[in-house]
Design an enzyme around this catalytic site. Sequence first.
Site, PDB file in Angstrom:
ATOM      1  N   ASP A 150      -9.834  47.467  14.187  1.00 56.71           N
ATOM      2  CA  ASP A 150     -10.646  46.532  14.978  1.00 56.71           C
ATOM      3  C   ASP A 150     -10.158  45.115  14.710  1.00 56.71           C
ATOM      4  O   ASP A 150     -10.096  44.686  13.560  1.00 56.71           O
ATOM      5  CB  ASP A 150     -12.110  46.684  14.566  1.00 56.71           C
ATOM      6  CG  ASP A 150     -13.059  45.907  15.463  1.00 56.71           C
ATOM      7  OD1 ASP A 150     -12.664  45.555  16.594  1.00 56.71           O
ATOM      8  OD2 ASP A 150     -14.201  45.668  15.026  1.00 56.71           O
ATOM      9  N   TYR A 152     -10.127  40.799  16.018  1.00 59.65           N
ATOM     10  CA  TYR A 152     -11.131  39.730  16.082  1.00 59.65           C
ATOM     11  C   TYR A 152     -10.459  38.603  16.842  1.00 59.65           C
ATOM     12  O   TYR A 152     -10.277  37.510  16.341  1.00 59.65           O
ATOM     13  CB  TYR A 152     -11.444  39.344  14.629  1.00 59.65           C
ATOM     14  CG  TYR A 152     -12.594  38.412  14.358  1.00 59.65           C
ATOM     15  CD1 TYR A 152     -13.874  38.688  14.817  1.00 59.65           C
ATOM     16  CD2 TYR A 152     -12.409  37.275  13.574  1.00 59.65           C
ATOM     17  CE1 TYR A 152     -14.932  37.834  14.508  1.00 59.65           C
ATOM     18  CE2 TYR A 152     -13.459  36.432  13.264  1.00 59.65           C
ATOM     19  CZ  TYR A 152     -14.722  36.710  13.733  1.00 59.65           C
ATOM     20  OH  TYR A 152     -15.769  35.878  13.414  1.00 59.65           O
ATOM     21  N   HIS A 157     -15.343  33.908  20.487  1.00 57.99           N
ATOM     22  CA  HIS A 157     -16.212  34.742  19.650  1.00 57.99           C
ATOM     23  C   HIS A 157     -16.119  34.325  18.186  1.00 57.99           C
ATOM     24  O   HIS A 157     -17.139  34.140  17.520  1.00 57.99           O
ATOM     25  CB  HIS A 157     -15.841  36.217  19.810  1.00 57.99           C
ATOM     26  CG  HIS A 157     -16.563  37.127  18.865  1.00 57.99           C
ATOM     27  ND1 HIS A 157     -17.926  37.363  18.943  1.00 57.99           N
ATOM     28  CD2 HIS A 157     -16.134  37.842  17.790  1.00 57.99           C
ATOM     29  CE1 HIS A 157     -18.290  38.193  17.976  1.00 57.99           C
ATOM     30  NE2 HIS A 157     -17.228  38.488  17.249  1.00 57.99           N
ATOM     31  N   GLU A 225     -15.584  44.896  24.212  1.00 57.08           N
ATOM     32  CA  GLU A 225     -14.184  44.891  23.786  1.00 57.08           C
ATOM     33  C   GLU A 225     -13.355  45.744  24.743  1.00 57.08           C
ATOM     34  O   GLU A 225     -13.883  46.496  25.558  1.00 57.08           O
ATOM     35  CB  GLU A 225     -14.041  45.471  22.366  1.00 57.08           C
ATOM     36  CG  GLU A 225     -14.957  44.786  21.358  1.00 57.08           C
ATOM     37  CD  GLU A 225     -14.544  45.005  19.914  1.00 57.08           C
ATOM     38  OE1 GLU A 225     -13.388  45.391  19.650  1.00 57.08           O
ATOM     39  OE2 GLU A 225     -15.411  44.776  19.042  1.00 57.08           O
ATOM     40  N   ASP A 257     -18.023  48.367  20.645  1.00 50.57           N
ATOM     41  CA  ASP A 257     -17.984  48.518  19.190  1.00 50.57           C
ATOM     42  C   ASP A 257     -19.359  48.156  18.628  1.00 50.57           C
ATOM     43  O   ASP A 257     -19.586  47.058  18.136  1.00 50.57           O
ATOM     44  CB  ASP A 257     -16.881  47.595  18.642  1.00 50.57           C
ATOM     45  CG  ASP A 257     -16.474  47.973  17.242  1.00 50.57           C
ATOM     46  OD1 ASP A 257     -16.581  49.159  16.879  1.00 50.57           O
ATOM     47  OD2 ASP A 257     -16.033  47.072  16.505  1.00 50.57           O
ATOM     48  N   GLN A 264     -24.488  44.663   8.366  1.00 47.59           N
ATOM     49  CA  GLN A 264     -23.181  44.009   8.225  1.00 47.59           C
ATOM     50  C   GLN A 264     -23.281  42.732   7.385  1.00 47.59           C
ATOM     51  O   GLN A 264     -22.461  42.470   6.513  1.00 47.59           O
ATOM     52  CB  GLN A 264     -22.657  43.699   9.625  1.00 47.59           C
ATOM     53  CG  GLN A 264     -21.258  43.117   9.686  1.00 47.59           C
ATOM     54  CD  GLN A 264     -20.818  42.858  11.133  1.00 47.59           C
ATOM     55  OE1 GLN A 264     -21.514  43.217  12.077  1.00 47.59           O
ATOM     56  NE2 GLN A 264     -19.671  42.243  11.295  1.00 47.59           N
ATOM     57  N   THR A 373     -14.582  41.391  19.966  1.00 48.14           N
ATOM     58  CA  THR A 373     -15.519  40.939  20.986  1.00 48.14           C
ATOM     59  C   THR A 373     -14.890  39.878  21.882  1.00 48.14           C
ATOM     60  O   THR A 373     -14.315  38.909  21.401  1.00 48.14           O
ATOM     61  CB  THR A 373     -16.770  40.358  20.296  1.00 48.14           C
ATOM     62  OG1 THR A 373     -17.269  41.353  19.408  1.00 48.14           O
ATOM     63  CG2 THR A 373     -17.836  39.995  21.309  1.00 48.14           C
TER      64      THR A 373
HETATM   65 CA    CA Z   1     -15.389  44.880  16.894  1.00 46.92          CA
END
Ligand code: CA
Length: 440
Positions: A150, A152, A157, A225, A257, A264, A373
């Site tokens: 994943d 970023y 974002h 995403e 996602d 988190q 994202t």
């Molecule tokens: Ca993600």
Amino acid sequence: MSRVSSLTSNKNHMSQAIKANDPNRRSWVDVPANSDFPIQNIPFGIFSTDGTAPRTATIIGDTVIDLSALARLGYLSDTGAAADVFSTSTLNAFLELGKATWRAVRDRISDIFEADNGELRDNSDHKAQVLSPAHAAQMYLPVQVGDYTDFYASKEHATNVGTMFRDPANALLPNWLHLPVGYHGRASSIVVSGTPLHRPMGQTRPDPEQPPVFGPCRLFDFELEMGYVLGQGKPLGHRIGVNEASDYIFGVTLFNDWSARDIQKWEYVPLGPFLGKNFGSSMSPWIVTLDALEPFRIPAQERLKPILPYLQQEKDGNIDVNLSVLIQPEGGEEEVISRSNFKYMYWSAEQMLAHHTVNGCNVKAGDMFASGTISGPTPDSYGSMLELCWRGTKPITLKDGSERKFLKDGDTLILRGHAEKDGIRIGFGEVNGQVLPAIQ
Ligand code: CA
């Protein structure tokens, strides 16, 4: 690594030669107005109809095309793909055949379904074996996902999250403009569109003065995403150069996602996301090939800092794809809550793959990356509830009068996307998933 220089020079030439992308082509299969799946798309997926085994398919309009039947009947015999490749329950064996074969198969399918071609059009027995209405098709997770990473990669974002959780003046961390930040995600919990997910249970610390507590996630979120499906890899110790990387990427899907923000927030320091992310990610069933998206390539965003040579990409890095996010409350109507675009990526898929393998990390067919994202520059284009409702401070009011700061049990979250240019619309279908109550 010697392939880097040899493949670089003819990239533009290769993209112009993709026959299946010809905007003048029309199919003898009916394609409704605004269909995501004209003859120029030809995505790949795994389907079955009542009582049959899952196998490879494509789709034109609202008609699913059984590629295992097409291959068995001899229509794909000159493509370099053995017929049995299409009769397996995942696309992995097909992906391993490489870009020249994917392209040959897609071109051949385009020829078979071209309006003037009677070879299948005029054979009702064969058509009965090959064609099914989309509403009768059960769709499956199209690949056995080996590893999932994943990223970023949307500056908006990363800036929004940095502003909310750290410091508006230094929202982007020092590394962000120099490399595509990523972490290794969980492949086993990637599911196909239509699969409901239970709200996760977990450890959070809602009151920073008190000990942590255990219970259902309270800040349940989605992430808008795109997912990249790798078609081929390289063995351990070999890197994939940024200018050859598009030959190793098979295609693109919509990707949600799901995120448990409260879990988190408490767990992620210092090693990054874990149980707030690994309970589920949802992908759309049709993989749109990178080839089909070539006409929608646009230049990458301007570099705000110089980047190292191994990340410098010659071809246009971005792809112009309109994206929308919808919530459908239980028993209610779906409603758009955000509109974004794939073009807001700062880092491209090719840069992600080059970075991922620059240390010699091996990747293989069926591995997936997610873009991270995809938020646009305006508040109506953000790609998560966290940002749309600005950490719960700006609730969204839905048409039924109810408010959302995060997702509620019963909500179905839907992502849709399509590229459009010169009258050709290449769509992704959708990925949807309903939030079920936590299992306590
Ligand atoms: Ca993600």
